[in-house]
Design a protein around this motif. Structure first.
Motif, PDB file in Angstrom:
ATOM      1  N   ALA A 206      22.213  32.076  -1.998  1.00 33.79           N
ATOM      2  CA  ALA A 206      21.768  31.697  -3.336  1.00 33.79           C
ATOM      3  C   ALA A 206      22.525  30.464  -3.805  1.00 33.79           C
ATOM      4  O   ALA A 206      23.745  30.364  -3.648  1.00 33.79           O
ATOM      5  N   HIS A 207      21.798  29.513  -4.379  1.00 36.48           N
ATOM      6  CA  HIS A 207      22.359  28.216  -4.759  1.00 36.48           C
ATOM      7  C   HIS A 207      21.699  27.762  -6.053  1.00 36.48           C
ATOM      8  O   HIS A 207      20.514  28.008  -6.291  1.00 36.48           O
ATOM      9  N   GLY A 208      22.473  27.102  -6.910  1.00 39.14           N
ATOM     10  CA  GLY A 208      21.948  26.695  -8.212  1.00 39.14           C
ATOM     11  C   GLY A 208      20.753  25.772  -8.118  1.00 39.14           C
ATOM     12  O   GLY A 208      19.777  25.917  -8.858  1.00 39.14           O
ATOM     13  N   GLY A 209      20.794  24.803  -7.198  1.00 38.96           N
ATOM     14  CA  GLY A 209      19.694  23.859  -7.068  1.00 38.96           C
ATOM     15  C   GLY A 209      18.425  24.506  -6.565  1.00 38.96           C
ATOM     16  O   GLY A 209      17.329  24.267  -7.092  1.00 38.96           O
ATOM     17  N   SER A 210      18.550  25.335  -5.533  1.00 38.31           N
ATOM     18  CA  SER A 210      17.354  25.988  -4.997  1.00 38.31           C
ATOM     19  C   SER A 210      16.824  27.048  -5.954  1.00 38.31           C
ATOM     20  O   SER A 210      15.612  27.298  -6.006  1.00 38.31           O
ATOM     21  N   THR A 211      17.710  27.666  -6.730  1.00 31.29           N
ATOM     22  CA  THR A 211      17.257  28.624  -7.740  1.00 31.29           C
ATOM     23  C   THR A 211      16.436  27.917  -8.810  1.00 31.29           C
ATOM     24  O   THR A 211      15.401  28.420  -9.265  1.00 31.29           O
ATOM     25  N   TYR A 212      16.881  26.718  -9.200  1.00 34.17           N
ATOM     26  CA  TYR A 212      16.077  25.944 -10.140  1.00 34.17           C
ATOM     27  C   TYR A 212      14.713  25.625  -9.547  1.00 34.17           C
ATOM     28  O   TYR A 212      13.675  25.791 -10.206  1.00 34.17           O
ATOM     29  N   ARG A 266      17.111  28.468 -19.579  1.00 38.94           N
ATOM     30  CA  ARG A 266      16.190  28.075 -20.647  1.00 38.94           C
ATOM     31  C   ARG A 266      14.769  28.496 -20.312  1.00 38.94           C
ATOM     32  O   ARG A 266      14.021  28.985 -21.176  1.00 38.94           O
ATOM     33  N   ILE A 267      14.355  28.293 -19.066  1.00 40.34           N
ATOM     34  CA  ILE A 267      13.008  28.689 -18.647  1.00 40.34           C
ATOM     35  C   ILE A 267      12.817  30.190 -18.812  1.00 40.34           C
ATOM     36  O   ILE A 267      11.740  30.657 -19.225  1.00 40.34           O
ATOM     37  N   LEU A 268      13.862  30.956 -18.508  1.00 37.92           N
ATOM     38  CA  LEU A 268      13.785  32.418 -18.569  1.00 37.92           C
ATOM     39  C   LEU A 268      14.051  32.968 -19.969  1.00 37.92           C
ATOM     40  O   LEU A 268      14.052  34.177 -20.169  1.00 37.92           O
ATOM     41  N   GLY A 269      14.269  32.083 -20.935  1.00 39.09           N
ATOM     42  CA  GLY A 269      14.517  32.540 -22.309  1.00 39.09           C
ATOM     43  C   GLY A 269      15.870  33.170 -22.501  1.00 39.09           C
ATOM     44  O   GLY A 269      16.049  34.017 -23.381  1.00 39.09           O
ATOM     45  N   ALA A 270      16.848  32.764 -21.692  1.00 38.71           N
ATOM     46  CA  ALA A 270      18.180  33.367 -21.763  1.00 38.71           C
ATOM     47  C   ALA A 270      19.260  32.321 -21.993  1.00 38.71           C
ATOM     48  O   ALA A 270      20.418  32.512 -21.603  1.00 38.71           O
ATOM     49  N   ALA A 271      18.911  31.212 -22.637  1.00 39.59           N
ATOM     50  CA  ALA A 271      19.879  30.145 -22.855  1.00 39.59           C
ATOM     51  C   ALA A 271      21.019  30.570 -23.762  1.00 39.59           C
ATOM     52  O   ALA A 271      22.092  29.951 -23.754  1.00 39.59           O
ATOM     53  N   ASP A 272      20.800  31.630 -24.535  1.00 39.57           N
ATOM     54  CA  ASP A 272      21.865  32.098 -25.425  1.00 39.57           C
ATOM     55  C   ASP A 272      23.056  32.668 -24.666  1.00 39.57           C
ATOM     56  O   ASP A 272      24.119  32.898 -25.251  1.00 39.57           O
ATOM     57  N   TRP A 314      21.616  17.809 -19.375  1.00 40.72           N
ATOM     58  CA  TRP A 314      22.169  18.932 -20.129  1.00 40.72           C
ATOM     59  C   TRP A 314      22.457  18.523 -21.564  1.00 40.72           C
ATOM     60  O   TRP A 314      22.094  19.231 -22.512  1.00 40.72           O
ATOM     61  N   LEU A 315      23.131  17.394 -21.743  1.00 41.12           N
ATOM     62  CA  LEU A 315      23.511  16.966 -23.086  1.00 41.12           C
ATOM     63  C   LEU A 315      22.292  16.702 -23.963  1.00 41.12           C
ATOM     64  O   LEU A 315      22.383  16.776 -25.189  1.00 41.12           O
ATOM     65  N   SER A 316      21.144  16.428 -23.353  1.00 41.90           N
ATOM     66  CA  SER A 316      19.931  16.195 -24.146  1.00 41.90           C
ATOM     67  C   SER A 316      19.523  17.437 -24.929  1.00 41.90           C
ATOM     68  O   SER A 316      18.781  17.324 -25.908  1.00 41.90           O
ATOM     69  N   TRP A 317      19.992  18.604 -24.497  1.00 43.34           N
ATOM     70  CA  TRP A 317      19.672  19.859 -25.193  1.00 43.34           C
ATOM     71  C   TRP A 317      20.693  20.223 -26.259  1.00 43.34           C
ATOM     72  O   TRP A 317      20.421  21.065 -27.109  1.00 43.34           O
ATOM     73  N   THR A 318      21.860  19.613 -26.211  1.00 42.56           N
ATOM     74  CA  THR A 318      22.922  19.984 -27.156  1.00 42.56           C
ATOM     75  C   THR A 318      23.327  18.833 -28.064  1.00 42.56           C
ATOM     76  O   THR A 318      24.163  19.022 -28.943  1.00 42.56           O
ATOM     77  N   THR A 319      22.745  17.652 -27.856  1.00 40.56           N
ATOM     78  CA  THR A 319      23.111  16.471 -28.634  1.00 40.56           C
ATOM     79  C   THR A 319      21.885  15.977 -29.381  1.00 40.56           C
ATOM     80  O   THR A 319      20.946  15.444 -28.774  1.00 40.56           O
ATOM     81  N   ASP A 326      12.406  17.850 -20.525  1.00 38.62           N
ATOM     82  CA  ASP A 326      11.593  19.029 -20.223  1.00 38.62           C
ATOM     83  C   ASP A 326      12.207  19.737 -19.024  1.00 38.62           C
ATOM     84  O   ASP A 326      12.326  19.142 -17.955  1.00 38.62           O
ATOM     85  N   PRO A 327      12.610  21.011 -19.151  1.00 39.45           N
ATOM     86  CA  PRO A 327      13.281  21.680 -18.036  1.00 39.45           C
ATOM     87  C   PRO A 327      12.378  21.938 -16.841  1.00 39.45           C
ATOM     88  O   PRO A 327      12.880  22.225 -15.746  1.00 39.45           O
ATOM     89  N   LEU A 328      11.075  21.834 -17.015  1.00 44.08           N
ATOM     90  CA  LEU A 328      10.157  22.075 -15.900  1.00 44.08           C
ATOM     91  C   LEU A 328       9.835  20.806 -15.120  1.00 44.08           C
ATOM     92  O   LEU A 328       9.750  20.836 -13.891  1.00 44.08           O
TER      93      LEU A 328
END
Length: 347
Positions: A206-212, A266-272, A314-319, A326-328
């Motif tokens: 499992a890897h962050g890039g391939s999971t995305y 974010r896609i999964l609705g769990a960004a919190d 990433w900063l585009s979502w917090t700044t 668009d995350p997709l």
């Protein structure tokens, strides 16, 4: 695509710091704009081996400038038009190649990752994509689709989830249809690891890039991943305490995973579940205050295009001062809206 070019940063060494991170300042937009413009004009010698992927370097620069709200101010209309023409100079009918150096070697084969970044960049530059033969691109994607549902980058080359994502993104950007959604989804689920995330291929780690790539592809297909709780748990555990995101178990935090893991949540609705202030702290600790750009680690690593781009994503979502990505699809949301409006008006 970023995974394809992850070695862009190989010249930077260094290890992550364990010292407390200082509070981030406001983003130095003008400095990062200058950094991207410098790379748009001329790439340094560290990128020589990646000349055949120049299209993706242009994508990083153009979409990065758009995130910074600097695309129209930093580049004149003539410069933007010239970039559009350069991109189309690499159009080979069924897709795009990675750069003009390939033309000199008579290599006119389209590459799926370069096709995705070319189309995303053209849309960001305001092109209507009317010069692209959608039927030929669609046929190319179907030709590259394997019996097991995986997708290749080009004829008789590597195949993994990176190119599955590229195919799904191209299909959405060009408003194509794909009748093999179930086959694609079946292959993606075959890449699911016992750890909760996805590997690039079946039975991979499992890897962050391939999971995305997996989750974004499923979302573009309109399919919800199986066992979402285990997937969300694996992603949430990638953030280290009061720090950044890691791509795999037992690895140090790295700025590019702020986008890849952050986008999945974010896609999964769990960004919190993300500790956003700590992740911002980590990213700003990797910022070059001298040249602009972001490095992969906070210590002894120079900035590079890949990590600069994904840090900005990433900063585009917090700044609030930045255009959100668009995350997709990997383009700014307002570009997608304006493009869809033009498509609607022309129907």
């Amino acid at each position: 695509v970023g995974l394809l070019l992850k070695n862009m940063s190989r010249a930077g060494g260094g290890k992550p710091t364990e010292e407390p991170l200082s509070a981030p300042a406001s983003i130095r937009s003008s400095l990062h704009t200058a950094y991207l413009l410098k790379h748009l004009e001329k790439l340094s010698h560290q990128y020589v081996s990646l000349d055949t992927s120049r299209m993706t370097a242009v994508y990083f620069c153009i979409v990065g400038l758009d995130i910074l709200r600097a695309l129209e101010t930093a580049l004149s209309a003539e410069q933007r038009a010239s970039l559009v023409e350069w991109i189309y100079s690499n159009y080979v009918g069924n897709g795009f190649r990675g750069g003009t150096s390939l033309a000199r070697s008579n290599d006119n084969e389209a590459h799926l990752a370069m096709t995705y970044t070319a189309i995303a960049t053209l849309e960001t530059l305001g092109d209507d994509l009317s010069r692209i033969d959608r039927s030929l691109v669609s046929a190319e994607i179907k030709k590259l689709r394997q019996a097991d549902g995986s997708t290749g980058a080009a004829y008789a080359t590597e195949k993994d989830l990176r190119f599955t994502y590229c195919a799904c993104a191209i299909t959405r950007l060009l408003n194509l249809t794909d009748e093999q959604q179930n086959l694609i989804a079946s292959h993606i689920e075959a890449c699911r690891s016992y750890q909760g995330g996805y590997g690039l291929t079946p039975y991979g780690e499992a890897h962050g890039g391939s999971t995305y790539c997996a989750v974004a592809s499923l979302a573009l297909l309109g399919i919800v991943p199986s066992r979402p709780i285990a997937l969300i748990d694996w992603c949430a555990r990638r953030q280290q305490a009061h720090s950044g995101m890691t791509g795999r178990c037992n690895k140090p935090p790295d700025t590019c995973y702020s986008f890849w893991i952050g986008a999945v949540l974010r896609i999964l609705g769990a960004a919190d579940l993300i500790d956003e202030p700590s992740l911002d702290h980590f990213i700003f600790s990797c910022e070059s205050k001298l040249t602009g750009g972001f490095a992969k680690y906070p210590t002894n690593a120079p900035p590079d295009l890949l990590h600069s781009f994904y840090s900005l994503c990433w900063l585009s979502w917090t700044t609030p001062s930045l255009h959100p990505i668009d995350p997709l699809l990997g383009i700014c949301k307002q570009r997608q809206r304006s493009f869809l409006q033009r498509r609607y008006n022309n129907q």
